[in-house]
Design a protein around this motif. Sequence first.
Motif, mmCIF file in Angstrom:
data_model
loop_
_atom_site.group_PDB
_atom_site.id
_atom_site.type_symbol
_atom_site.label_atom_id
_atom_site.label_comp_id
_atom_site.label_asym_id
_atom_site.label_seq_id
_atom_site.Cartn_x
_atom_site.Cartn_y
_atom_site.Cartn_z
ATOM 1 N N PRO A 2 0.819 -1.204 0.000
ATOM 2 C CA PRO A 2 0.000 0.000 0.000
ATOM 3 C C PRO A 2 0.856 1.258 0.000
ATOM 4 N N ASP A 3 0.332 2.303 -0.639
ATOM 5 C CA ASP A 3 1.016 3.592 -0.691
ATOM 6 C C ASP A 3 0.644 4.367 0.564
ATOM 7 N N ASN A 4 1.597 4.586 1.458
ATOM 8 C CA ASN A 4 1.353 5.293 2.710
ATOM 9 C C ASN A 4 1.649 6.777 2.620
ATOM 10 N N HIS A 5 2.008 7.245 1.437
ATOM 11 C CA HIS A 5 2.298 8.664 1.269
ATOM 12 C C HIS A 5 1.022 9.408 0.901
ATOM 13 N N PRO A 6 0.795 10.578 1.545
ATOM 14 C CA PRO A 6 -0.393 11.347 1.171
ATOM 15 C C PRO A 6 -0.277 11.851 -0.258
ATOM 16 N N LYS A 7 -1.406 12.000 -0.916
ATOM 17 C CA LYS A 7 -1.412 12.522 -2.270
ATOM 18 C C LYS A 7 -0.978 13.984 -2.242
ATOM 19 N N ALA A 8 -0.147 14.369 -3.187
ATOM 20 C CA ALA A 8 0.314 15.743 -3.266
ATOM 21 C C ALA A 8 -0.841 16.635 -3.719
ATOM 22 N N ILE A 9 -0.938 17.773 -3.122
ATOM 23 C CA ILE A 9 -1.949 18.757 -3.489
ATOM 24 C C ILE A 9 -1.265 19.813 -4.355
ATOM 25 N N ALA A 10 -1.788 20.062 -5.530
ATOM 26 C CA ALA A 10 -1.217 21.083 -6.411
ATOM 27 C C ALA A 10 -1.509 22.456 -5.809
#
Length: 75
Positions: A2-10
């Motif tokens: 699983p991807d534990n990194h938060p999604k980047a916000i532009a």
Amino acid sequence: MPDNHPKAIASLTCPLCKQNNACANLSSAEQGQACWCAKPTISFPKGLLEKLPEEGRGQACICQACALAYQNEES
């Protein structure tokens, strides 16, 4: 895995409507110009800020359309 990194916000995308927020403070093309958010008719009350998704808080500016729409709803 699983991807534990938060999604980047532009930073130039409004976290509410996902449109361009036209932030002159962050846009390299608008250097030296006052941003629309500095107008005395614009406000960012606590109720509007509470509408932001948790991952969008402190990551990107709300656009003028969303700020004005909230002001109109509250008046």
